[in-house]
Every structure is written in C-alpha cells, then in structure tokens.
Design an enzyme around this catalytic site. Structure first.
Site, PDB file in Angstrom:
ATOM      1  N   LYS A  48      57.683  61.674  12.486  1.00 58.88           N
ATOM      2  CA  LYS A  48      57.817  60.638  13.520  1.00 58.88           C
ATOM      3  C   LYS A  48      59.273  60.534  13.971  1.00 58.88           C
ATOM      4  O   LYS A  48      59.557  60.414  15.164  1.00 58.88           O
ATOM      5  CB  LYS A  48      57.300  59.287  12.996  1.00 58.88           C
ATOM      6  CG  LYS A  48      55.781  59.239  13.017  1.00 58.88           C
ATOM      7  CD  LYS A  48      55.200  58.060  12.279  1.00 58.88           C
ATOM      8  CE  LYS A  48      53.673  58.194  12.285  1.00 58.88           C
ATOM      9  NZ  LYS A  48      53.004  57.439  11.260  1.00 58.88           N
ATOM     10  N   GLN A  92      53.731  52.226   7.678  1.00 60.33           N
ATOM     11  CA  GLN A  92      53.199  53.555   7.351  1.00 60.33           C
ATOM     12  C   GLN A  92      52.175  53.442   6.216  1.00 60.33           C
ATOM     13  O   GLN A  92      52.462  52.890   5.163  1.00 60.33           O
ATOM     14  CB  GLN A  92      54.353  54.483   6.932  1.00 60.33           C
ATOM     15  CG  GLN A  92      53.923  55.888   6.611  1.00 60.33           C
ATOM     16  CD  GLN A  92      53.279  56.580   7.810  1.00 60.33           C
ATOM     17  OE1 GLN A  92      53.865  56.698   8.863  1.00 60.33           O
ATOM     18  NE2 GLN A  92      52.041  57.044   7.647  1.00 60.33           N
ATOM     19  N   ASP A 115      50.678  50.731  16.938  1.00 63.92           N
ATOM     20  CA  ASP A 115      49.469  51.459  16.529  1.00 63.92           C
ATOM     21  C   ASP A 115      48.190  50.703  16.869  1.00 63.92           C
ATOM     22  O   ASP A 115      47.112  51.041  16.368  1.00 63.92           O
ATOM     23  CB  ASP A 115      49.517  51.821  15.038  1.00 63.92           C
ATOM     24  CG  ASP A 115      48.718  53.103  14.750  1.00 63.92           C
ATOM     25  OD1 ASP A 115      48.246  53.750  15.724  1.00 63.92           O
ATOM     26  OD2 ASP A 115      48.544  53.460  13.582  1.00 63.92           O
TER      27      ASP A 115
END
Ligand code: NAP
Length: 273
Positions: A48, A92, A115
């Site tokens: 990322k 995460q 997200d």
C-alpha cells in the site's frame, strides 16, 4: 481462456490517478493502523505504501504492538478522525484476537472511511445507493467492467462471507442484477452450487479449495484467496480449473493489484468530497 489481468489494469489506472492528483493538486494522506507483526499484514502495508507513493499519495503507518489495548486503538482512531491533514484511515486486517475489526472499522468517520466499512457506507451499498465501497469488492467490479463481462442475470456463487469481501460483494452484485449464492464454512456440498455457477468467486484462504470437478465448462473464475504454499503465493483455485475456465484471475496478478488500485480511487473520491 482469457486471463483477467489485474496487474495490467492497475498500471493503466495508476497513470490516470497520478495525472488527476497532479493536475488537481490533491494533497492526499492515508493513515494505516497496523497492529502486531503479522507477516501478511507487513506485505499488505508495504504494498500500500509503495503504490500510493507512485501516484503522489503520502502514507502514515501507525505500527502498534500486538498486545495493544482496545481503548488505545479507539483513541488513535478518534485522533485521526479529528486530524484535518488525514484524508483516509484504514485498519489493516487481520488483527490480534483481543481486537474487534468490525467495531474498530466502524469508528472511522464516513468522510475518512477509505475501505467503505462504516455503517453508513455499508448501508448505502445494501440500499443500492453506493458511496464508498470496500476496495476488494470495487476491484472485482472493475475487472468485470474492464473485460466487459456483464453480471446481469448471471448465476454467481461467492464462497466466503466476511465483512470486507463476501458480504459486501454479494450486495454489490445484487445491485447489478446477478443471482447470488453465498457459501461459507458450514455450507454442505459446495460443489452442488459451484457446478451450476456462471461465475465462481472464492474468498476463503484455502489452497486448492475449488477444483475442475466442481465447476462447469466455460465458467468465469475470480480468485480472491491469498495463500502461501512452500513459499509460493497461490489462490483458492486448483491449477486444473484452467481446463474449464473461459476467464480467470491469476494469483498473483489478479484481484490483489485491483484492491490497491481501488484504495487509491477511494482516496481520491474522499478527497474530492
Ligand atoms: P475471512 O474473514 O477469514 O473469511 C473467510 C471466509 O471463508 C469465511 O466466511 C469462512 O466461513 C469461509 N470459509 C472458511 N473455510 C471454508 C471452507 N472450507 N469452505 C467454504 N468456506 C470457508 O477472510 P477474508 O478477509 O474475507 O479473506 C479471504 C481470503 O481472501 C484470504 O485468503 C485473504 O488473504 C484474501 N484476501 C485477498 C484480498 C486481495 O486483494 N486479493 C483482499 C482481501 C482478502 P465462516 O464465515 O463460516 O467462518
């Protein structure tokens, strides 16, 4: 058989995103909260950071100890929610056992929910009024669009019902008029469903879960799984499904690169408001 080449799509998208960010002078900062030292998480976070940097996005990684107390994590999320220099926040997964991924993700403000896991964003998806949708789900939809694969009227089996992949993917595909069967670890005779499916999407994390005997001729396969077998990265599909597939995502190089690309796309959307 056509390989659904996520890497190629990612390269094209990265060029486009880089241009948009430069031309519109978007100052985007992504905060990643990583807890513990899980090797998969290290790889995900590293990727990322690499790919966001390529398009001119800054990242701040908060790597916290494995035994972190939930309240400390909540405090950090609240701080980042209130920090006007932060565009998007990502927790995460996987997290250590004492921490509840769903609870923590839902504390992120909608305006920073990169997200798409806040209650409002998930409800908007359920309600067919999509706003920010989970990156992996969006990445799979992008693959279908890129290769002009229509899902309308298709019989699609999704294996895996997690909050980040299976469930929101089912909603997104229902919104696009597909017929969905959602399987999980308690489903009996998965092959009964997969063998009837036009499209099989596996998001389990089990190598060789889907074999050629379980799918029909000319099926479309989307392999979300990430597994390491003898140090080699593989998905959930057995090699032999290639014999029956009309389209197939490889692992690596299929869904993974799309997830990263959609993270960037969602960040641009959040920044633009
Ligand atoms: P997860 O939260 O662990 O969910 C796994 C799902 O698989 C659960 O719904 C589980 O059922 C189901 N399952 C487990 N064993 C099964 C079996 N034998 N048969 C049928 N279903 C079974 O995982 P996740 O976060 O969704 O991730 C799934 C996989 O995708 C992992 O390999 C992950 O690394 C990968 N992934 C890849 C990307 C990418 O960008 N490529 C992104 C996200 C995730 P129950 O609900 O009954 O437990």
């Amino acid at each position: 058989m056509t390989i659904l080449d996520g890497k190629k799509i990612r390269e094209e998208l990265l060029e486009k995103y880089k241009e948009i960010i430069q031309e519109q002078d978007l100052n985007i900062v992504l905060a990643i909260i990583q807890i513990g030292d899980n090797s998969s998480s290290n790889t995900y976070v590293k990727n990322k950071v690499i790919y966001t940097k390529k398009v001119g996005i800054k990242t701040k990684v908060f790597k916290l100890p494995e035994n972190l107390d939930e309240n400390e994590c909540i405090t950090l999320i609240n701080q980042l929610n209130n920090d006007s220099t932060i565009t998007g926040i990502l927790v995460q997964s996987p997290l250590p056992k004492q921490l509840d991924f769903k609870k923590l993700s839902r504390l992120i403000l909608d305006s920073k929910d990169v997200d798409g896991l806040s209650k409002n964003n998930l409800f908007a998806l359920r309600d067919n009024k999509e706003k920010i949708i989970p990156c992996t789900v969006k990445g799979i939809l992008k693959i279908f669009d890129y290769y002009e694969i229509s899902v309308e009227g298709k019989n699609i089996v999704i294996i895996g019902r997690s909050d980040i992949v299976g469930r929101p993917l089912a909603d997104a595909l229902i919104n696009r008029n597909a017929t969905i069967t959602l399987c999980h670890s308690k489903t009996k005779n998965i092959e009964m469903y997969t063998s009837q499916a036009d499209i099989v999407i596996s998001a389990v994390g089990h190598p060789n879960l889907i074999t050629k005997d379980m799918v029909k001729d000319q099926f479309i396969g989307i392999d979300v799984g990430i597994n390491y077998v003898d140090g080699k990265l593989v998905g959930d599909f057995h090699e032999n499904v290639k014999e029956k597939a009309s389209y197939l995502t490889p692992v690596p190089g299929g869904v993974g690169p799309m997830t990263i690309s959609m993270l960037i796309e969602n960040l641009i959307e959040l920044k633009r408001g």
